[in-house]
Design an enzyme around this catalytic site. Structure first.
Site, PDB file in Angstrom:
ATOM      1  N   GLY A 118       5.408 -18.130  23.426  1.00 32.75           N
ATOM      2  CA  GLY A 118       5.907 -18.140  24.794  1.00 32.75           C
ATOM      3  C   GLY A 118       5.446 -19.394  25.527  1.00 32.75           C
ATOM      4  O   GLY A 118       4.316 -19.855  25.324  1.00 32.75           O
TER       5      GLY A 118
ATOM      6  N   CYS B  40       0.825 -21.307  27.252  1.00 30.41           N
ATOM      7  CA  CYS B  40       1.487 -20.859  26.023  1.00 30.41           C
ATOM      8  C   CYS B  40       0.726 -19.683  25.415  1.00 30.41           C
ATOM      9  O   CYS B  40      -0.472 -19.517  25.642  1.00 30.41           O
ATOM     10  CB  CYS B  40       1.529 -21.986  24.982  1.00 30.41           C
ATOM     11  SG  CYS B  40       2.460 -23.437  25.471  1.00 30.41           S
ATOM     12  N   ASP B  41       1.448 -18.893  24.637  1.00 24.77           N
ATOM     13  CA  ASP B  41       0.804 -17.825  23.874  1.00 24.77           C
ATOM     14  C   ASP B  41       1.634 -17.567  22.625  1.00 24.77           C
ATOM     15  O   ASP B  41       2.869 -17.595  22.684  1.00 24.77           O
ATOM     16  CB  ASP B  41       0.694 -16.537  24.690  1.00 24.77           C
ATOM     17  CG  ASP B  41      -0.174 -15.514  23.983  1.00 24.77           C
ATOM     18  OD1 ASP B  41      -1.409 -15.644  24.063  1.00 24.77           O
ATOM     19  OD2 ASP B  41       0.374 -14.609  23.323  1.00 24.77           O
ATOM     20  N   SER B  42       0.944 -17.329  21.502  1.00 28.02           N
ATOM     21  CA  SER B  42       1.628 -17.111  20.231  1.00 28.02           C
ATOM     22  C   SER B  42       1.207 -15.799  19.593  1.00 28.02           C
ATOM     23  O   SER B  42       0.032 -15.416  19.664  1.00 28.02           O
ATOM     24  CB  SER B  42       1.324 -18.255  19.255  1.00 28.02           C
ATOM     25  OG  SER B  42       1.770 -19.491  19.750  1.00 28.02           O
TER      26      SER B  42
END
Length: 216
Positions: free
Chosen positions: A121, A84-86
């Site tokens: 994501g 994940c990435d924010s």
């Protein structure tokens, strides 16, 4: 089937545990800045949702590709690796982690009383029992966030806590920053770092019912 979280985020780990899943944690060590710089050089403009999805994919695939080299007896029925990435989209710009007090202060002074969009994501790779990738899927969770109109004193106190220095957009909703968020429109789990409804959709698309991952 095991759930492998390609993230060192305590918030994401807490979300998974609260949802009945105790994941194996493997950190990707992807150089995010280098990847972003290459993307800027190639495209010139970073589209937020595409950027977080690409970073999530890079983290997920880095961990998935390393798993066959690591002795794991828990892969009898295969595994799902999740990256994940924010990032916060504010005034048309992407904001990741501020890292420094000066940057965090400047961001809050510009964000207070206004709205931004937090994009997270998600990328999921399904592995067989030998650790070989057999399928993958990804998607983005986007949530609008309305920031309270903080005083300078509140901003300086929040920055001094160091919480906003190492989180996307320089804020949290599940920690000290919670009282400084007036409201959100979307999935609050996505703002914390991992959207459970979206994860359920992604795992189902890979043929894995969400409840089959419960192990707590």
């Amino acid at each position: 089937m095991r759930f492998i979280l390609a993230s060192s985020s305590p918030a994401r780990l807490t979300i998974m545990r609260s949802a009945g899943i105790e994941p194996l944690v493997r950190v990707s060590h992807v150089d995010e800045d280098a990847l972003l710089n290459r993307r800027r050089a190639h495209a010139g403009f970073l589209e937020p949702s595409e950027t977080v999805l690409e970073l999530a994919q890079a983290k997920c695939e880095a961990v998935a590709s390393a798993l066959p080299q690591v002795p794991l007896t828990e892969l009898e029925d295969g595994a799902l690796v999740v990256g994940c990435d924010s990032m916060l989209e504010f005034n048309g710009e992407i904001m990741g982690k501020p890292h420094t007090p000066d940057e965090a202060t400047a961001r809050w002074q510009s964000m207070r009383g206004k709205r931004g969009t937090l994009h997270t994501g998600h990328w999921v790779v399904r592995l067989d029992s030998a650790g070989t990738a057999v399928d993958a899927v990804g998607a983005v969770s986007s949530t609008d966030v309305w920031f309270a109109h903080l005083s300078d004193e509140e901003i300086h106190a929040y920055v001094a806590s160091e919480e906003p220095l190492h989180v996307a957009g320089a804020f949290t909703i599940d920690g000290l920053g919670g009282p400084f968020i007036d409201r959100i429109e979307g999935d609050h789990h996505g703002v914390i770092g991992l959207s459970l409804p979206l994860m359920r959709t992604l795992t189902l698309s890979l043929g894995v019912p969400w409840h089959s991952l419960w192990n707590r």
